[in-house]
Structure formats: structure tokens, C-alpha cells
Design a protein around this motif. Structure first.
Motif, PDB file in Angstrom:
ATOM      1  N   ILE A 168       0.798  -1.222   0.000  1.00 27.66           N
ATOM      2  CA  ILE A 168       0.000   0.000   0.000  1.00 27.66           C
ATOM      3  C   ILE A 168       0.837   1.281   0.000  1.00 27.66           C
ATOM      4  O   ILE A 168       0.385   2.319  -0.469  1.00 27.66           O
ATOM      5  CB  ILE A 168      -1.020   0.000   1.155  1.00 27.66           C
ATOM      6  N   LEU A 169       2.072   1.233   0.485  1.00 24.02           N
ATOM      7  CA  LEU A 169       2.896   2.445   0.549  1.00 24.02           C
ATOM      8  C   LEU A 169       3.086   3.133  -0.806  1.00 24.02           C
ATOM      9  O   LEU A 169       2.996   4.364  -0.869  1.00 24.02           O
ATOM     10  CB  LEU A 169       4.242   2.153   1.216  1.00 24.02           C
ATOM     11  N   PRO A 170       3.328   2.409  -1.908  1.00 23.48           N
ATOM     12  CA  PRO A 170       3.445   3.109  -3.201  1.00 23.48           C
ATOM     13  C   PRO A 170       2.172   3.850  -3.585  1.00 23.48           C
ATOM     14  O   PRO A 170       2.235   4.937  -4.167  1.00 23.48           O
ATOM     15  CB  PRO A 170       3.743   1.990  -4.200  1.00 23.48           C
ATOM     16  N   TRP A 171       1.012   3.296  -3.255  1.00 29.61           N
ATOM     17  CA  TRP A 171      -0.256   3.958  -3.583  1.00 29.61           C
ATOM     18  C   TRP A 171      -0.408   5.226  -2.747  1.00 29.61           C
ATOM     19  O   TRP A 171      -0.875   6.251  -3.249  1.00 29.61           O
ATOM     20  CB  TRP A 171      -1.435   3.017  -3.347  1.00 29.61           C
ATOM     21  N   LEU A 172      -0.021   5.165  -1.482  1.00 34.54           N
ATOM     22  CA  LEU A 172      -0.100   6.348  -0.632  1.00 34.54           C
ATOM     23  C   LEU A 172       0.882   7.419  -1.092  1.00 34.54           C
ATOM     24  O   LEU A 172       0.567   8.611  -1.062  1.00 34.54           O
ATOM     25  CB  LEU A 172       0.150   5.975   0.830  1.00 34.54           C
ATOM     26  N   ASP A 173       2.061   6.996  -1.538  1.00 33.35           N
ATOM     27  CA  ASP A 173       3.049   7.948  -2.047  1.00 33.35           C
ATOM     28  C   ASP A 173       2.509   8.682  -3.272  1.00 33.35           C
ATOM     29  O   ASP A 173       2.607   9.901  -3.371  1.00 33.35           O
ATOM     30  CB  ASP A 173       4.355   7.215  -2.376  1.00 33.35           C
ATOM     31  N   GLN A 174       1.918   7.936  -4.195  1.00 35.30           N
ATOM     32  CA  GLN A 174       1.345   8.557  -5.395  1.00 35.30           C
ATOM     33  C   GLN A 174       0.181   9.476  -5.021  1.00 35.30           C
ATOM     34  O   GLN A 174       0.058  10.584  -5.547  1.00 35.30           O
ATOM     35  CB  GLN A 174       0.860   7.491  -6.373  1.00 35.30           C
ATOM     36  N   LEU A 175      -0.648   9.042  -4.103  1.00 29.58           N
ATOM     37  CA  LEU A 175      -1.776   9.836  -3.651  1.00 29.58           C
ATOM     38  C   LEU A 175      -1.304  11.156  -3.037  1.00 29.58           C
ATOM     39  O   LEU A 175      -1.898  12.209  -3.276  1.00 29.58           O
ATOM     40  CB  LEU A 175      -2.591   9.039  -2.637  1.00 29.58           C
ATOM     41  N   ALA A 176      -0.227  11.108  -2.280  1.00 30.42           N
ATOM     42  CA  ALA A 176       0.313  12.316  -1.654  1.00 30.42           C
ATOM     43  C   ALA A 176       0.762  13.326  -2.699  1.00 30.42           C
ATOM     44  O   ALA A 176       0.683  14.534  -2.479  1.00 30.42           O
ATOM     45  CB  ALA A 176       1.465  11.960  -0.725  1.00 30.42           C
ATOM     46  N   ARG A 177       1.230  12.828  -3.830  1.00 27.82           N
ATOM     47  CA  ARG A 177       1.679  13.745  -4.900  1.00 27.82           C
ATOM     48  C   ARG A 177       0.548  14.229  -5.798  1.00 27.82           C
ATOM     49  O   ARG A 177       0.543  15.377  -6.228  1.00 27.82           O
ATOM     50  CB  ARG A 177       2.740  13.043  -5.758  1.00 27.82           C
ATOM     51  N   ASP A 178      -0.424  13.338  -6.094  1.00 25.34           N
ATOM     52  CA  ASP A 178      -1.428  13.644  -7.119  1.00 25.34           C
ATOM     53  C   ASP A 178      -2.824  13.894  -6.603  1.00 25.34           C
ATOM     54  O   ASP A 178      -3.683  14.358  -7.351  1.00 25.34           O
ATOM     55  CB  ASP A 178      -1.510  12.463  -8.120  1.00 25.34           C
ATOM     56  N   GLY A 179      -3.098  13.578  -5.354  1.00 24.23           N
ATOM     57  CA  GLY A 179      -4.454  13.666  -4.838  1.00 24.23           C
ATOM     58  C   GLY A 179      -4.685  14.944  -4.051  1.00 24.23           C
ATOM     59  O   GLY A 179      -3.890  15.880  -4.077  1.00 24.23           O
ATOM     60  N   PRO A 180      -5.805  14.965  -3.322  1.00 25.50           N
ATOM     61  CA  PRO A 180      -6.107  16.122  -2.485  1.00 25.50           C
ATOM     62  C   PRO A 180      -5.180  16.164  -1.277  1.00 25.50           C
ATOM     63  O   PRO A 180      -4.494  15.178  -0.985  1.00 25.50           O
ATOM     64  CB  PRO A 180      -7.544  15.852  -2.045  1.00 25.50           C
TER      65      PRO A 180
END
Length: 183
Positions: A168-180
Motif C-alpha cells: 500500500i505504501l506506493p499507492w499512498l506515495d502517489q496519492l500524496a503527490r497527485d491527490g487532495p
């Protein structure tokens, strides 16, 4: 910008909190029972403080002095609880679309969210057939499909073993860059 200043009382528990942040990620940390989840619930509008003020990007969500209390469903805040709280009678697809449909979004970006979170092959599964990491990603996807102005992740890695945390860490990393922004 997230601005929080409040006095919260729940039974014998009392908490004074005051902070502001314009960061992409704002982390609350402390020992168990310190009030991290309580602050998240305050921001989301799930609990009401004794007194205080909560504002997001200049919009006042709660202000006890001025009688303002925007209900949780109108705050446009996505909340991923410690336990994913997926609906067991729904498929992954239906769980993902639940919040967007309730918000009146007739064209949620399901394909994009499923691809971003690696859920394309899981859409017809039931939540009971998912791993811990997959369950977390579905819960995050459901929150993201509501198009939130702020995403609250309450201990997103809690209860996951090392391998699932690594998933899950890669998904959270991407979310931190591209999400709200994330609390």
C-alpha cells in the motif's frame, strides 16, 4: 489551508487542539488515546466540539461563536477509517461507487481510480475475498471518488503486516503527490 482550534470533551476525555496547515500532508501523531482519531472526526464533522472553529480553504465548517456547523455530508471530506468499513454485500465496484453516487456524481472516474489503485482485476470480488492491502485501497478509492477537498486517512497502515504495508505504501506515495491534501 486547514485551520483547527477546538475544545473537545467526550466522557472523561478532554482535548484542546489548535493548528493550521497548508501542507500536502499533515500528520497527527501521539500515543494511543491521545486524540488523533477524535481530531480527524472533528474535521470531518462526525463529532461536535464544546467550542471552537474549523475552516478549510477559507470556508468555515464549524464556528461555535457564530453558530456555523456544516454537516459532514456537505464538507466534501473523504474519510478512510482505521477499519475499512466496506459493505460486505456489495462488490468492490459497488463499494467504490457508493460515495460518488450518494454525492450525485453521475459520471465518477471509476476506471481511473481503479487503475491508479491497482484494483481493475478486483472489481467484481466481494470484500471478504480481499487482502488487507486490497481492502485499504478500495476504501481509499471510495473516498477519492467523492472528489474530496481533503482526504483523512486514519492510520492507513494499522493492522497490516509488513508485506501488506509494502503493497500500500506506493499507492499512498502517489496519492500524496497527485491527490487532495491529506490529514
Amino acid at each position: 489551508m486547514l485551520e483547527v482550534s477546538a475544545h473537545i470533551a467526550r466522557g472523561d476525555f478532554s482535548l484542546e487542539v489548535a493548528f493550521s496547515s497548508d501542507a500536502r500532508i499533515t500528520c497527527l501523531f501521539g500515543r494511543s488515546g491521545a486524540g488523533k482519531t477524535t481530531v480527524a472526526e472533528l474535521v470531518a464533522g462526525l463529532i461536535r466540539p464544546v467550542r471552537g472553529r474549523v475552516a478549510l480553504d477559507g470556508q468555515v465548517l464549524f464556528d461555535s461563536d457564530h453558530g456555523v456547523s456544516v454537516p459532514a455530508w456537505r464538507r466534501r471530506i473523504g474519510y478512510v477509517f482505521q477499519d475499512a468499513r466496506l459493505f460486505p454485500h456489495m462488490t468492490v465496484r459497488d463499494n467504490l461507487l457508493y460515495g460518488a453516487r450518494r454525492a450525485g456524481d453521475r459520471h465518477p472516474e471509476l476506471d481511473e481510480a481503479a487503475a491508479r489503485l491497482g484494483l481493475e482485476a478486483l472489481l467484481e470480488r466481494s470484500p471478504g475475498a480481499l487482502s488487507g492491502g486490497e481492502t485499504r485501497r478500495v476504501a481509499i478509492g471510495r473516498a477519492l471518488l467523492t472528489r474530496p477537498r481533503l482526504l483523512i486517512l486514519d492510520e492507513p497502515l494499522a493492522g497490516l503486516d509488513g508485506a501488506r504495508r509494502g503493497d500500500i505504501l506506493p499507492w499512498l506515495d502517489q496519492l500524496a503527490r497527485d491527490g487532495p491534501p491529506i490529514l
